[in-house]
Design a protein around this motif. Structure first.
Motif, PDB file in Angstrom:
ATOM      1  N   THR A 229      -2.603  -3.511  -0.704  1.00 28.28           N
ATOM      2  CA  THR A 229      -3.180  -3.757   0.623  1.00 28.28           C
ATOM      3  C   THR A 229      -3.685  -5.189   0.740  1.00 28.28           C
ATOM      4  OG1 THR A 229      -3.819  -1.427   0.844  1.00 28.28           O
ATOM      5  CG2 THR A 229      -4.960  -3.026   2.251  1.00 28.28           C
ATOM      6  N   GLN A 230      -4.321  -5.670  -0.315  1.00 25.16           N
ATOM      7  CA  GLN A 230      -4.839  -7.045  -0.320  1.00 25.16           C
ATOM      8  C   GLN A 230      -3.694  -8.058  -0.230  1.00 25.16           C
ATOM      9  OE1 GLN A 230      -7.426  -7.965  -3.654  1.00 25.16           O
ATOM     10  NE2 GLN A 230      -7.220 -10.185  -3.323  1.00 25.16           N
ATOM     11  N   PHE A 231      -2.617  -7.796  -0.975  1.00 24.51           N
ATOM     12  CA  PHE A 231      -1.478  -8.718  -0.963  1.00 24.51           C
ATOM     13  C   PHE A 231      -0.851  -8.775   0.429  1.00 24.51           C
ATOM     14  CE2 PHE A 231       3.053  -9.667  -1.371  1.00 24.51           C
ATOM     15  CZ  PHE A 231       3.008 -10.873  -2.055  1.00 24.51           C
ATOM     16  N   ILE A 232      -0.686  -7.623   1.050  1.00 26.72           N
ATOM     17  CA  ILE A 232      -0.098  -7.559   2.390  1.00 26.72           C
ATOM     18  C   ILE A 232      -0.954  -8.337   3.388  1.00 26.72           C
ATOM     19  CG2 ILE A 232       0.462  -5.994   4.295  1.00 26.72           C
ATOM     20  CD1 ILE A 232       1.090  -3.885   2.038  1.00 26.72           C
ATOM     21  N   LYS A 233      -2.269  -8.216   3.251  1.00 28.99           N
ATOM     22  CA  LYS A 233      -3.194  -8.929   4.136  1.00 28.99           C
ATOM     23  C   LYS A 233      -3.079 -10.432   3.934  1.00 28.99           C
ATOM     24  CE  LYS A 233      -8.118  -9.223   5.357  1.00 28.99           C
ATOM     25  NZ  LYS A 233      -9.481  -8.700   5.038  1.00 28.99           N
ATOM     26  N   GLU A 234      -3.016 -10.869   2.683  1.00 28.26           N
ATOM     27  CA  GLU A 234      -2.905 -12.300   2.399  1.00 28.26           C
ATOM     28  C   GLU A 234      -1.548 -12.838   2.859  1.00 28.26           C
ATOM     29  OE1 GLU A 234      -3.975 -13.648  -1.449  1.00 28.26           O
ATOM     30  OE2 GLU A 234      -5.797 -12.419  -1.570  1.00 28.26           O
ATOM     31  N   ALA A 235      -0.519 -12.033   2.721  1.00 28.70           N
ATOM     32  CA  ALA A 235       0.812 -12.463   3.158  1.00 28.70           C
ATOM     33  C   ALA A 235       0.818 -12.748   4.653  1.00 28.70           C
ATOM     34  CB  ALA A 235       1.841 -11.387   2.811  1.00 28.70           C
ATOM     35  N   LYS A 236       0.229 -11.863   5.407  1.00 25.82           N
ATOM     36  CA  LYS A 236       0.189 -12.044   6.863  1.00 25.82           C
ATOM     37  C   LYS A 236      -0.576 -13.306   7.234  1.00 25.82           C
ATOM     38  CE  LYS A 236      -0.920  -9.622  11.178  1.00 25.82           C
ATOM     39  NZ  LYS A 236       0.443  -9.729  11.712  1.00 25.82           N
ATOM     40  N   ALA A 237      -1.625 -13.596   6.488  1.00 14.40           N
ATOM     41  CA  ALA A 237      -2.458 -14.764   6.778  1.00 14.40           C
ATOM     42  C   ALA A 237      -1.695 -16.072   6.595  1.00 14.40           C
ATOM     43  CB  ALA A 237      -3.694 -14.753   5.889  1.00 14.40           C
TER      44      ALA A 237
ATOM     45  N   GLY B 200       1.673 -16.309   7.140  1.00 15.86           N
ATOM     46  CA  GLY B 200       2.899 -16.286   7.924  1.00 15.86           C
ATOM     47  C   GLY B 200       4.025 -15.459   7.349  1.00 15.86           C
ATOM     48  N   ILE B 201       3.716 -14.626   6.358  1.00 18.08           N
ATOM     49  CA  ILE B 201       4.727 -13.707   5.806  1.00 18.08           C
ATOM     50  C   ILE B 201       4.496 -12.355   6.448  1.00 18.08           C
ATOM     51  CG2 ILE B 201       5.543 -12.558   3.711  1.00 18.08           C
ATOM     52  CD1 ILE B 201       4.758 -15.089   2.164  1.00 18.08           C
ATOM     53  N   GLU B 202       5.336 -12.040   7.416  1.00 18.62           N
ATOM     54  CA  GLU B 202       5.123 -10.869   8.260  1.00 18.62           C
ATOM     55  C   GLU B 202       5.964  -9.675   7.807  1.00 18.62           C
ATOM     56  OE1 GLU B 202       3.173 -10.241  10.811  1.00 18.62           O
ATOM     57  OE2 GLU B 202       2.361 -12.206  11.364  1.00 18.62           O
ATOM     58  N   ASN B 203       5.437  -8.481   8.096  1.00 18.53           N
ATOM     59  CA  ASN B 203       6.162  -7.213   7.929  1.00 18.53           C
ATOM     60  C   ASN B 203       6.632  -6.984   6.491  1.00 18.53           C
ATOM     61  OD1 ASN B 203       6.097  -6.437  10.774  1.00 18.53           O
ATOM     62  ND2 ASN B 203       7.491  -8.163  11.084  1.00 18.53           N
ATOM     63  N   ILE B 204       5.754  -7.282   5.555  1.00 17.89           N
ATOM     64  CA  ILE B 204       6.061  -7.109   4.138  1.00 17.89           C
ATOM     65  C   ILE B 204       5.608  -5.740   3.627  1.00 17.89           C
ATOM     66  CG2 ILE B 204       3.925  -7.994   3.099  1.00 17.89           C
ATOM     67  CD1 ILE B 204       7.496  -9.019   2.071  1.00 17.89           C
ATOM     68  N   LYS B 205       4.898  -5.012   4.450  1.00 15.26           N
ATOM     69  CA  LYS B 205       4.405  -3.694   4.035  1.00 15.26           C
ATOM     70  C   LYS B 205       5.559  -2.721   3.850  1.00 15.26           C
ATOM     71  CE  LYS B 205       1.067  -0.104   5.364  1.00 15.26           C
ATOM     72  NZ  LYS B 205       0.084   0.331   6.394  1.00 15.26           N
ATOM     73  N   GLY B 206       5.505  -1.935   2.773  1.00 16.31           N
ATOM     74  CA  GLY B 206       6.544  -0.957   2.500  1.00 16.31           C
ATOM     75  C   GLY B 206       6.526   0.176   3.506  1.00 16.31           C
ATOM     76  N   HIS B 207       7.579   0.957   3.528  1.00 15.49           N
ATOM     77  CA  HIS B 207       7.653   2.098   4.433  1.00 15.49           C
ATOM     78  C   HIS B 207       6.505   3.068   4.145  1.00 15.49           C
ATOM     79  CE1 HIS B 207       9.245   5.826   6.280  1.00 15.49           C
ATOM     80  NE2 HIS B 207       9.850   4.991   7.109  1.00 15.49           N
ATOM     81  N   ARG B 208       5.992   3.684   5.191  1.00 13.85           N
ATOM     82  CA  ARG B 208       4.820   4.554   5.043  1.00 13.85           C
ATOM     83  C   ARG B 208       5.044   5.699   4.058  1.00 13.85           C
ATOM     84  NH1 ARG B 208       7.247   5.167   9.865  1.00 13.85           N
ATOM     85  NH2 ARG B 208       8.082   7.226  10.438  1.00 13.85           N
ATOM     86  N   SER B 209       6.302   6.090   3.840  1.00 14.70           N
ATOM     87  CA  SER B 209       6.587   7.214   2.949  1.00 14.70           C
ATOM     88  C   SER B 209       6.538   6.838   1.474  1.00 14.70           C
ATOM     89  CB  SER B 209       7.958   7.806   3.278  1.00 14.70           C
ATOM     90  OG  SER B 209       8.988   6.868   3.028  1.00 14.70           O
ATOM     91  N   VAL B 210       6.605   5.528   1.162  1.00 16.98           N
ATOM     92  CA  VAL B 210       6.598   5.103  -0.240  1.00 16.98           C
ATOM     93  C   VAL B 210       5.494   4.105  -0.566  1.00 16.98           C
ATOM     94  CG1 VAL B 210       9.054   5.550  -0.561  1.00 16.98           C
ATOM     95  CG2 VAL B 210       8.317   3.301   0.225  1.00 16.98           C
ATOM     96  N   GLY B 211       4.944   3.428   0.435  1.00 13.57           N
ATOM     97  CA  GLY B 211       3.870   2.474   0.201  1.00 13.57           C
ATOM     98  C   GLY B 211       4.361   1.187  -0.437  1.00 13.57           C
ATOM     99  N   GLY B 212       3.430   0.440  -1.022  1.00 17.31           N
ATOM    100  CA  GLY B 212       3.776  -0.823  -1.651  1.00 17.31           C
ATOM    101  C   GLY B 212       4.262  -1.860  -0.664  1.00 17.31           C
ATOM    102  N   MET B 213       5.151  -2.726  -1.134  1.00 17.05           N
ATOM    103  CA  MET B 213       5.710  -3.783  -0.310  1.00 17.05           C
ATOM    104  C   MET B 213       7.234  -3.649  -0.261  1.00 17.05           C
ATOM    105  SD  MET B 213       2.691  -4.735  -1.685  1.00 17.05           S
ATOM    106  CE  MET B 213       3.088  -5.305  -3.338  1.00 17.05           C
ATOM    107  N   ARG B 214       7.809  -4.244   0.753  1.00 13.38           N
ATOM    108  CA  ARG B 214       9.268  -4.289   0.863  1.00 13.38           C
ATOM    109  C   ARG B 214       9.663  -5.563   1.594  1.00 13.38           C
ATOM    110  NH1 ARG B 214      12.117   0.108   4.569  1.00 13.38           N
ATOM    111  NH2 ARG B 214      10.464  -0.719   5.889  1.00 13.38           N
TER     112      ARG B 214
END
Length: 364
Positions: free
Chosen positions: A309-317, A319-333
């Motif tokens: 969750t922290q990595f996804i938040k920092e990525a968005k900050a 300019g790295i958008e939509n890196i969150k994994g699918h809700r069924s598996v979590g993580g990043m994608r």
């Protein structure tokens, strides 16, 4: 405006050149005085757009003359129903289940015929692809179905099954136009546009002409018959004109890049760069079987939900958008389709390295 790298699985990043051309032509396409969004689909101008799009696609994908190219609304998901409704003869179909979308297709097919699972990677949480040798395909099956690239789980078939003459049907939504393809191996393949083809709103269906039959599941509505689209050049009703126009722009862009062979090498290079960074990491890991990893969709995790969750938040900050994994598996994608520049991959890797150092797991 700061640079944004869009890693969305779909609707996905489009080539900047295509977006700029569309912007220029938005109000006045080809001196028609109209936008493509407002002109009649029966006009000569749009007829040219449609015909050029079909021919360009036939050229770049090397589609044989005995295959029809259809543009159908309803996305890839509608094909879960249209395939069994249109290909039914003996009322049997065999399915390979390698993720959520092939599972949905199988469940939908059960409404129309005897659908049987002949292989599945469910036991491995869909992190691999089942062995396709010696499959027990029913000799009277109407078709064999698979999803070639699994967007959610990041797996891809490296070899297609030998179906012994039974039509192979493939959902190729997230790998179509990423590499050369031998269309003659399939009876039917389809792809939702919103990955490598164009914006959402249309599904490209490529079907061998002998499979377009008059007799379908009874009853089959007119707009759910492939024959309707083949007989009326995908314009029985008003098609998604602007989406088709944008797809045509992307096809021309692919030609300018040098074709699918060039894009395949570019995509392999991008994927290798990212996979290598993950393999070298002591924090991030890819759960997918190394033998079946997709070059389009790359899932990765830290093994800690809070860190993810922290990595996804920092990525968005940054300019790295939509890196969150699918809700069924979590993580990043990271979905790294044709239009994702290598700069985007490098930006992601740089963030991963910085994040790992700060979390106490430095690279060796």
């Amino acid at each position: 405006m700061k640079t944004i790298y869009n890693f969305s699985a779909g609707p996905a990043v489009l080539p900047k050149e295509v977006l700029k051309e569309a912007q220029i032509e938005l109000q006045n396409y080809s001196d028609s005085g109209m936008s493509v969004m407002e002109m009649s689909h029966r006009s000569k101008v749009f007829e040219t757009i449609l015909n050029e799009a079909k021919q360009d696609l036939r050229d770049i994908a090397n589609i044989p003359d005995n295959y029809e190219i259809l543009f159908i609304q309803g996305g890839a998901s509608l094909q879960f129903s249209m395939v069994p409704m249109n290909l039914i003869k003996n009322g049997k179909a065999d399915y390979l289940i390698t993720g959520q979308f092939s599972k949905k297709a199988y469940e939908e097919a059960q409404l129309f015929l005897d659908a049987k699972i002949i292989a599945s990677s469910k036991d491995s949480n869909f992190t691999t692809i089942p062995n396709v040798e010696n499959l027990e395909i029913r000799p009277d099956a109407d078709y064999v179905y698979l999803c070639e690239n699994n967007t959610i789980y990041g797996t891809k078939f490296k070899d297609l099954p030998n179906t012994n003459g039974i039509p192979l049907v493939a959902d190729v939504s997230s790998c179509f136009l990423s590499e050369p393809i031998d269309v003659s191996k399939y009876g039917l393949l389809f792809a939702g546009a919103q990955k490598n083809i164009g914006p959402s709103g249309v599904c490209v269906v490529i079907i061998r002409k002998d499979l377009i039959q008059e007799t379908t599941f009874n009853p089959t509505p007119t707009l759910l018959k492939y024959k309707t689209y083949a007989d009326h050049d995908s314009m029985y009703n008003t098609p998604p004109t602007f989406t088709i126009y944008m797809c045509g722009k992307v096809f021309k862009w692919i030609k300018k890049q040098g074709g699918l062979e060039v894009l395949q090498q570019r995509n392999r290079d991008k994927a290798k760069l990212l996979y290598d960074a993950i393999e070298e990491s002591t924090l991030f890991k890819c759960p997918v079987d190394v033998n079946y990893r997709s070059i389009m969709n790359v899932p990765f995790i830290t093994g800690n939900d809070e860190l993810d969750t922290q990595f996804i938040k920092e990525a968005k900050a940054v300019g790295i958008e939509n890196i969150k994994g699918h809700r069924s598996v979590g993580g990043m994608r990271a979905s790294i389709y044709n239009a994702m520049p290598i700069d985007g991959i490098q930006a992601l890797i740089n963030l991963m390295k910085d994040f790992e150092e700060r979390e106490g797991h430095p690279y060796d």
